[in-house]
Design a protein around this motif. Structure first.
Motif, PDB file in Angstrom:
ATOM      1  N   PRO A 174       0.805  -1.219   0.000  1.00 40.35           N
ATOM      2  CA  PRO A 174       0.000   0.000   0.000  1.00 40.35           C
ATOM      3  C   PRO A 174       0.842   1.276   0.000  1.00 40.35           C
ATOM      4  N   ASN A 175       0.433   2.211  -0.846  1.00 37.21           N
ATOM      5  CA  ASN A 175       1.032   3.543  -0.937  1.00 37.21           C
ATOM      6  C   ASN A 175       2.477   3.545  -1.432  1.00 37.21           C
ATOM      7  N   SER A 176       2.952   2.437  -1.962  1.00 42.71           N
ATOM      8  CA  SER A 176       4.306   2.415  -2.515  1.00 42.71           C
ATOM      9  C   SER A 176       4.292   2.946  -3.943  1.00 42.71           C
ATOM     10  N   GLU A 177       5.489   3.307  -4.434  1.00 41.27           N
ATOM     11  CA  GLU A 177       5.638   3.795  -5.803  1.00 41.27           C
ATOM     12  C   GLU A 177       6.867   3.150  -6.427  1.00 41.27           C
ATOM     13  N   ALA A 204      -1.225   2.142  -4.317  1.00 39.25           N
ATOM     14  CA  ALA A 204       0.144   1.960  -4.806  1.00 39.25           C
ATOM     15  C   ALA A 204       0.207   2.297  -6.290  1.00 39.25           C
ATOM     16  N   TYR A 205       1.427   2.563  -6.768  1.00 39.01           N
ATOM     17  CA  TYR A 205       1.624   2.973  -8.155  1.00 39.01           C
ATOM     18  C   TYR A 205       2.807   2.215  -8.746  1.00 39.01           C
ATOM     19  N   VAL A 206       2.588   1.610  -9.923  1.00 34.19           N
ATOM     20  CA  VAL A 206       3.666   0.927 -10.637  1.00 34.19           C
ATOM     21  C   VAL A 206       3.704   1.451 -12.064  1.00 34.19           C
ATOM     22  N   ASP A 207       4.864   1.957 -12.448  1.00 42.45           N
ATOM     23  CA  ASP A 207       5.077   2.472 -13.797  1.00 42.45           C
ATOM     24  C   ASP A 207       6.057   1.554 -14.522  1.00 42.45           C
ATOM     25  N   TRP A 208       5.601   0.973 -15.640  1.00 42.63           N
ATOM     26  CA  TRP A 208       6.448   0.114 -16.462  1.00 42.63           C
ATOM     27  C   TRP A 208       6.870   0.880 -17.715  1.00 42.63           C
ATOM     28  N   SER A 209       8.166   0.891 -18.013  1.00 41.33           N
ATOM     29  CA  SER A 209       8.679   1.443 -19.271  1.00 41.33           C
ATOM     30  C   SER A 209       9.600   0.391 -19.871  1.00 41.33           C
ATOM     31  N   ILE A 210       9.163  -0.237 -20.970  1.00 44.99           N
ATOM     32  CA  ILE A 210       9.871  -1.404 -21.496  1.00 44.99           C
ATOM     33  C   ILE A 210      10.247  -1.177 -22.951  1.00 44.99           C
ATOM     34  N   SER A 233      -1.501   1.981 -12.460  1.00 42.91           N
ATOM     35  CA  SER A 233      -0.368   1.502 -13.240  1.00 42.91           C
ATOM     36  C   SER A 233      -0.373   2.129 -14.623  1.00 42.91           C
ATOM     37  N   GLU A 234       0.816   2.505 -15.079  1.00 48.54           N
ATOM     38  CA  GLU A 234       1.046   2.974 -16.440  1.00 48.54           C
ATOM     39  C   GLU A 234       2.013   1.999 -17.090  1.00 48.54           C
ATOM     40  N   ILE A 235       1.684   1.524 -18.302  1.00 46.48           N
ATOM     41  CA  ILE A 235       2.545   0.580 -19.012  1.00 46.48           C
ATOM     42  C   ILE A 235       2.870   1.147 -20.384  1.00 46.48           C
TER      43      ILE A 235
END
Length: 393
Positions: A174-177, A204-210, A233-235
């Motif tokens: 929770p609440n992690s980035e 929580a927030y997860v940003d994927w840049s691949i 989440s942003e992918i």
């Protein structure tokens, strides 16, 4: 070499050896991962392996833990047993996850404790020796209220025929980035299965840049499960294929939590006789009211012999939501080319400029400046190589 003797070379705990054995027995019983409009059933993806490679990374830093996955099984047994192929991705999901667990030969564990903010990006570089199967695992556990960026670079050394089976699991409390960025550059003779997935908890927030810059055949499975209320989440995926390369990419976001947000943005360029399939999948589960799922899947073809497909899929089981998609497959805009060439720019350079503009929407949204710059350089190199091949053929 038996699986038991193979496991002994890692000095791993009994529970993990048992997990290997159980997964090994499931391989022939499980199906391959599902991928619409892309058939890879005849690919050689599962040779046995006999080599364990210890990952040379420091064990601890002031703010976080970064260490070899096998060492972590001893140093952090409860955490590894709880999360490794057990909560984010399960060993028995399909044939490839079972094979991965049974024959894992290297990996990294990253743990950022709760309330920890890491200012500088955490960077790793993995090098595959093409003489051996590359069965690699990265397990990332982001403690509550933690915040950090992680950069992964993966390259092949050597030109022998080989396989790669690489899994990344992100557990975002929770609440992690977590901002995860990667550039994959597997060799031309490497057949790859890549799986990356995140479990995203409340707010929580997860940003994927691949950046998928592989030169060999690849099947990629990128998933984000938004379990917590307000999870986000942003992918972003950038892909270039050339030669006779085949790539299938599944990018999925599943909204379980209320008011969760999941956005997918994929751009691909295909050259020569290559093939690229983008499947963008947004799934809003019943009960995820207020959720938002948006996606873009766009492919540019540089050759009449290339084959591309942008396949958006929306699965909506709840009424009070926002969801949308955009998809396109087409060739270089001839009007843009004509304009640039009318200003004295040669055709090859003009084509590369148009492609950079096409990919720019995704590149500028990548939060990691080093990855943006590296991707631009890699894209330039792949485009130049592709144009050379096209000219020579």
């Amino acid at each position: 070499m038996t699986l038991e003797k193979f496991a002994m070379t890692t000095d791993e705990p009994t529970w993990f050896t048992q997990k290997r054995q159980a997964s090994f027995e499931l391989i022939d019983k499980l199906p391959l991962p599902k991928m619409q409009r892309f058939n890879f059933s005849n690919w050689q993806l599962m040779p046995s392996t006999k080599t364990i490679i210890k990952t040379d990374v420091p064990t601890t830093y002031d703010d976080y833990v970064l260490m070899d996955i096998f060492d972590a099984m001893t140093a952090y047994p409860e955490m590894i047993q709880k999360y490794f192929m057990n909560k984010v991705i399960k060993s028995d999901e399909n044939k490839m996850t079972a094979y991965h667990t049974a024959f894992l030969n290297q990996g990294i564990f990253l743990y950022v404790p709760e309330n920890t903010v890491v200012q500088k990006p955490i960077e790793i570089e993995l090098k595959q020796d093409s003489q051996q199967p590359f069965i690699s695992h990265i397990l990332i556990v982001a403690g509550e209220n933690s915040k950090f960026s992680f950069i992964q670079r993966t390259r092949t050394e050597g030109d022998a025929k080989s396989v790669a089976n690489c899994v990344v699991e992100v557990m975002a409390m929770p609440n992690s980035e977590v901002r995860y960025a990667a550039v994959d550059e597997m060799g031309e003779n490497v057949t790859s299965y890549l799986s990356r997935r995140a479990y995203v908890d409340q707010n929580a927030y997860v940003d994927w840049s691949i950046g998928l810059m592989n030169s060999g055949n690849t099947v990629a499975d990128f998933d984000t499960d938004l379990f917590g209320e307000g999870a986000h989440s942003e992918i972003k995926v950038v892909d270039i294929t050339s030669g006779q390369q085949q790539e299938g990419v599944n990018t999925r976001v599943t909204n379980y939590g209320k008011h969760s947000i999941g956005n997918i943005n994929q751009r691909g360029v295909i050259m020569d006789r290559s093939r690229l399939i983008f499947n963008g999948i947004g799934h809003i589960i019943k009960g995820a009211s207020g959720a938002n799922a948006e996606q873009q899947n766009r492919v540019m073809m540089m050759s009449n012999e290339a084959h591309g497909d942008a396949n958006p899929i929306l699965l909506i089981d709840e009424n009070d939501v926002l969801a949308g998609h955009a998809a396109s497959v087409g060739q270089v805009d001839q009007r843009q080319l004509y304009y640039l060439m009318s200003r004295g720019i040669d055709r090859k350079t003009a084509q590369r400029m148009v492609i950079r503009g096409f990919l720019g929407d995704v590149l500028v949204s990548i939060p990691s400046k080093p990855i943006r710059e590296e991707l631009v350089q890699t894209i330039e190199r792949k485009l130049a190589d592709g144009q050379t091949v096209a000219t020579n053929s």
